[in-house]
Design a protein around this motif. Structure first.
Motif, PDB file in Angstrom:
ATOM      1  N   SER A 129      -6.728  -6.490  -0.632  1.00  0.00           N
ATOM      2  CA  SER A 129      -5.436  -7.169  -0.696  1.00  0.00           C
ATOM      3  C   SER A 129      -4.282  -6.193  -0.890  1.00  0.00           C
ATOM      4  O   SER A 129      -3.283  -6.261  -0.196  1.00  0.00           O
ATOM      5  CB  SER A 129      -5.426  -8.178  -1.846  1.00  0.00           C
ATOM      6  N   GLN A 130      -4.419  -5.322  -1.868  1.00  0.00           N
ATOM      7  CA  GLN A 130      -3.365  -4.366  -2.207  1.00  0.00           C
ATOM      8  C   GLN A 130      -4.007  -3.031  -2.552  1.00  0.00           C
ATOM      9  O   GLN A 130      -5.138  -2.991  -3.025  1.00  0.00           O
ATOM     10  CB  GLN A 130      -2.570  -4.845  -3.430  1.00  0.00           C
ATOM     11  N   SER A 131      -3.270  -1.948  -2.373  1.00  0.00           N
ATOM     12  CA  SER A 131      -3.734  -0.661  -2.860  1.00  0.00           C
ATOM     13  C   SER A 131      -2.537   0.153  -3.319  1.00  0.00           C
ATOM     14  O   SER A 131      -1.428   0.004  -2.793  1.00  0.00           O
ATOM     15  CB  SER A 131      -4.530   0.096  -1.796  1.00  0.00           C
ATOM     16  N   ILE A 132      -2.772   0.983  -4.340  1.00  0.00           N
ATOM     17  CA  ILE A 132      -1.761   1.912  -4.817  1.00  0.00           C
ATOM     18  C   ILE A 132      -2.429   3.264  -5.041  1.00  0.00           C
ATOM     19  O   ILE A 132      -3.644   3.338  -5.212  1.00  0.00           O
ATOM     20  CB  ILE A 132      -1.064   1.441  -6.110  1.00  0.00           C
ATOM     21  N   MET A 145       0.839  -1.160   0.000  1.00  0.00           N
ATOM     22  CA  MET A 145       0.000   0.000   0.000  1.00  0.00           C
ATOM     23  C   MET A 145       0.888   1.227   0.000  1.00  0.00           C
ATOM     24  O   MET A 145       1.523   1.535   0.999  1.00  0.00           O
ATOM     25  CB  MET A 145      -0.910  -0.024   1.210  1.00  0.00           C
ATOM     26  N   CYS A 168     -11.337  -4.553  -8.599  1.00  0.00           N
ATOM     27  CA  CYS A 168     -10.570  -3.372  -8.213  1.00  0.00           C
ATOM     28  C   CYS A 168     -11.533  -2.206  -8.028  1.00  0.00           C
ATOM     29  O   CYS A 168     -12.347  -1.919  -8.906  1.00  0.00           O
ATOM     30  CB  CYS A 168      -9.543  -3.031  -9.297  1.00  0.00           C
ATOM     31  N   SER A 183      -7.737  -0.101  -5.169  1.00  0.00           N
ATOM     32  CA  SER A 183      -7.679  -1.194  -4.192  1.00  0.00           C
ATOM     33  C   SER A 183      -8.160  -2.475  -4.847  1.00  0.00           C
ATOM     34  O   SER A 183      -9.216  -2.482  -5.478  1.00  0.00           O
ATOM     35  CB  SER A 183      -8.589  -0.919  -2.990  1.00  0.00           C
ATOM     36  N   THR A 184      -7.389  -3.555  -4.692  1.00  0.00           N
ATOM     37  CA  THR A 184      -7.835  -4.853  -5.176  1.00  0.00           C
ATOM     38  C   THR A 184      -8.306  -5.698  -4.002  1.00  0.00           C
ATOM     39  O   THR A 184      -7.870  -5.509  -2.865  1.00  0.00           O
ATOM     40  CB  THR A 184      -6.715  -5.604  -5.929  1.00  0.00           C
TER      41      THR A 184
END
Length: 80
Positions: A53-56, A1, A23, A39-40
């Motif tokens: 799970s993940q974010s950018i 993140m 997403c 965000s996924t």
């Protein structure tokens, strides 16, 4: 993140992922800077409830770079 600070061409040996995920996106601001937040969420095979799970995050400059990368990867999108 994390916030993306740079994009670089990779020499990693990567394979196609076997699962798909959803997403979500949102526009956020911090100190007058607009960011695109992505965000996924876990795959359908995840045992527990859907969870991030993940974010950018991308600022305007990184978003512009990503647009160029996407258009290079998918030439059919260049005129869009």
């Amino acid at each position: 993140m994390a916030r993306i600070r740079a994009f670089m061409d990779s020499k990693q040996n990567v394979k196609v992922h076997p699962t798909e995920v959803d997403c979500q996106h949102r526009i956020v601001s911090s100190g007058g800077v607009r960011l695109l937040h992505l965000s996924t969420f876990g795959s359908d095979q995840r045992a527990s409830q859907p969870k991030m799970s993940q974010s950018i995050q991308l600022d305007s400059a990184r978003a512009g770079e990503l647009i160029d990368i996407i258009k290079a990867a998918f030439p059919e999108l260049r005129n869009r």
